[in-house]
Design a protein around this motif. Structure first.
Motif, PDB file in Angstrom:
ATOM      1  N   PHE A  29       0.833  -1.199   0.000  1.00 50.42           N
ATOM      2  CA  PHE A  29       0.000   0.000   0.000  1.00 50.42           C
ATOM      3  C   PHE A  29       0.871   1.255   0.000  1.00 50.42           C
ATOM      4  CE2 PHE A  29      -2.275   3.285   2.442  1.00 50.42           C
ATOM      5  CZ  PHE A  29      -3.416   3.423   1.667  1.00 50.42           C
ATOM      6  N   TRP A  30       1.886   1.274   0.879  1.00 51.19           N
ATOM      7  CA  TRP A  30       2.723   2.467   0.989  1.00 51.19           C
ATOM      8  C   TRP A  30       3.655   2.635  -0.208  1.00 51.19           C
ATOM      9  CZ3 TRP A  30       1.138   6.307   3.453  1.00 51.19           C
ATOM     10  CH2 TRP A  30       0.454   6.170   4.647  1.00 51.19           C
ATOM     11  N   ARG A  31       4.046   1.565  -0.869  1.00 46.81           N
ATOM     12  CA  ARG A  31       4.887   1.694  -2.071  1.00 46.81           C
ATOM     13  C   ARG A  31       4.174   2.501  -3.150  1.00 46.81           C
ATOM     14  NH1 ARG A  31       6.058  -3.709  -1.103  1.00 46.81           N
ATOM     15  NH2 ARG A  31       8.068  -3.905  -0.105  1.00 46.81           N
ATOM     16  N   LEU A  48      -1.774   5.593   8.496  1.00 51.46           N
ATOM     17  CA  LEU A  48      -2.803   4.896   7.725  1.00 51.46           C
ATOM     18  C   LEU A  48      -4.158   5.585   7.832  1.00 51.46           C
ATOM     19  CD1 LEU A  48      -3.330   2.446   5.942  1.00 51.46           C
ATOM     20  CD2 LEU A  48      -3.822   1.143   8.016  1.00 51.46           C
ATOM     21  N   GLU A  49      -4.440   6.173   8.973  1.00 57.46           N
ATOM     22  CA  GLU A  49      -5.737   6.835   9.187  1.00 57.46           C
ATOM     23  C   GLU A  49      -5.974   7.969   8.197  1.00 57.46           C
ATOM     24  OE1 GLU A  49      -7.652   9.556  12.638  1.00 57.46           O
ATOM     25  OE2 GLU A  49      -6.732   7.687  13.275  1.00 57.46           O
ATOM     26  N   GLU A  50      -4.901   8.604   7.736  1.00 56.68           N
ATOM     27  CA  GLU A  50      -5.050   9.714   6.801  1.00 56.68           C
ATOM     28  C   GLU A  50      -5.389   9.247   5.393  1.00 56.68           C
ATOM     29  OE1 GLU A  50      -5.199  12.793   7.730  1.00 56.68           O
ATOM     30  OE2 GLU A  50      -4.713  12.261   9.798  1.00 56.68           O
ATOM     31  N   TRP A  60      -6.839  -2.067  12.173  1.00 62.70           N
ATOM     32  CA  TRP A  60      -5.536  -2.547  11.720  1.00 62.70           C
ATOM     33  C   TRP A  60      -4.553  -2.551  12.887  1.00 62.70           C
ATOM     34  CZ3 TRP A  60      -4.597  -3.755   6.482  1.00 62.70           C
ATOM     35  CH2 TRP A  60      -3.300  -4.180   6.209  1.00 62.70           C
ATOM     36  N   ARG A  61      -4.491  -1.443  13.628  1.00 65.26           N
ATOM     37  CA  ARG A  61      -3.563  -1.356  14.768  1.00 65.26           C
ATOM     38  C   ARG A  61      -3.904  -2.386  15.838  1.00 65.26           C
ATOM     39  NH1 ARG A  61      -4.384   4.208  13.866  1.00 65.26           N
ATOM     40  NH2 ARG A  61      -5.890   4.257  15.541  1.00 65.26           N
ATOM     41  N   LEU A  62      -5.185  -2.531  16.153  1.00 62.60           N
ATOM     42  CA  LEU A  62      -5.583  -3.485  17.191  1.00 62.60           C
ATOM     43  C   LEU A  62      -5.275  -4.925  16.793  1.00 62.60           C
ATOM     44  CD1 LEU A  62      -8.996  -1.979  18.351  1.00 62.60           C
ATOM     45  CD2 LEU A  62      -6.842  -2.006  19.604  1.00 62.60           C
ATOM     46  N   THR A  63      -5.578  -5.271  15.560  1.00 63.37           N
ATOM     47  CA  THR A  63      -5.329  -6.638  15.095  1.00 63.37           C
ATOM     48  C   THR A  63      -3.834  -6.912  15.046  1.00 63.37           C
ATOM     49  OG1 THR A  63      -7.374  -6.599  13.828  1.00 63.37           O
ATOM     50  CG2 THR A  63      -5.763  -8.284  13.237  1.00 63.37           C
ATOM     51  N   TRP A  64      -3.058  -5.967  14.514  1.00 65.39           N
ATOM     52  CA  TRP A  64      -1.613  -6.147  14.442  1.00 65.39           C
ATOM     53  C   TRP A  64      -1.021  -6.296  15.842  1.00 65.39           C
ATOM     54  CZ3 TRP A  64       2.959  -4.232  16.104  1.00 65.39           C
ATOM     55  CH2 TRP A  64       4.099  -4.617  15.399  1.00 65.39           C
ATOM     56  N   SER A  65      -1.478  -5.471  16.777  1.00 65.55           N
ATOM     57  CA  SER A  65      -0.973  -5.549  18.151  1.00 65.55           C
ATOM     58  C   SER A  65      -1.342  -6.874  18.812  1.00 65.55           C
ATOM     59  CB  SER A  65      -1.522  -4.393  18.985  1.00 65.55           C
ATOM     60  OG  SER A  65      -1.041  -3.176  18.494  1.00 65.55           O
ATOM     61  N   ALA A  66      -2.575  -7.321  18.599  1.00 63.80           N
ATOM     62  CA  ALA A  66      -2.995  -8.601  19.178  1.00 63.80           C
ATOM     63  C   ALA A  66      -2.176  -9.754  18.606  1.00 63.80           C
ATOM     64  CB  ALA A  66      -4.482  -8.824  18.930  1.00 63.80           C
TER      65      ALA A  66
END
Length: 164
Positions: A29-31, A48-50, A60-66
């Motif tokens: 996505f960022w590329r 990502l929120e922007e 995304w943040r919650l899932t990645w952190s979990a």
């Protein structure tokens, strides 16, 4: 069989693969938007929120952190159960689809560099996250927490004197 993995090791391996899928899709996505963002893992998720809606960025943040928490083996914690991994799999699939549906105009939008403020002679350093133009956005002011009563700053010790 001596070579098989137990259920806990399989669940952790699945969590690592799910987190890797999130990381790789976010890099892709960022590329498209800002190739330099692939070098800084923390900023990738913060910015990502922007480029997507708030809910997708939060999930995304919650899932990645979990998933990150599950990936780290701690002796005192039980491994995740298969239903937890299955639930994470469904969430990761939904997040990958949501990122694919991100508005196409954000991929091609470039924000022009801001003009120099009055009195400034050099241009500001480029931002790691250049969001697409939106309406004004203000963050609520969050006060700094004070120490609990009776736990204030420790007074400095009096200077030592030469007398015993």
């Amino acid at each position: 069989m001596a070579g098989t993995l137990g259920p806990g090791a399989r669940a952790r391996a699945a969590a690592m693969l799910l987190r890797l899928a999130l990381d790789q899709r976010l890099d892709d996505f960022w590329r498209k938007i800002a190739p330099g963002m692939t070098r800084n893992a923390k900023h990738r998720m913060l910015c990502l929120e922007e480029y997507t809606d708030r809910e997708t960025a939060r999930r995304w943040r919650l899932t990645w952190s979990a998933l990150s928490g599950v990936c780290h083996h701690r002796v005192s914690e039980l491994p995740p159960v298969p239903t937890e991994i299955h639930t994470r799999l469904l969430e990761v699939n939904a997040l990958l689809d949501a990122l694919d549906r991100a508005p196409a105009d954000t991929v091609t939008t470039r924000v022009p560099a801001p003009g120099l403020p009055a009195g400034r002679t050099t241009a500001p350093a480029p931002s790691a996250c250049a969001p697409p133009p939106r309406g004004p956005r203000t963050a609520p002011s969050i006060p700094k927490p004070a120490p609990p009563p009776g736990h204030g700053a420790v007074p400095a010790a009096p200077p030592a004197t030469g007398n015993p």
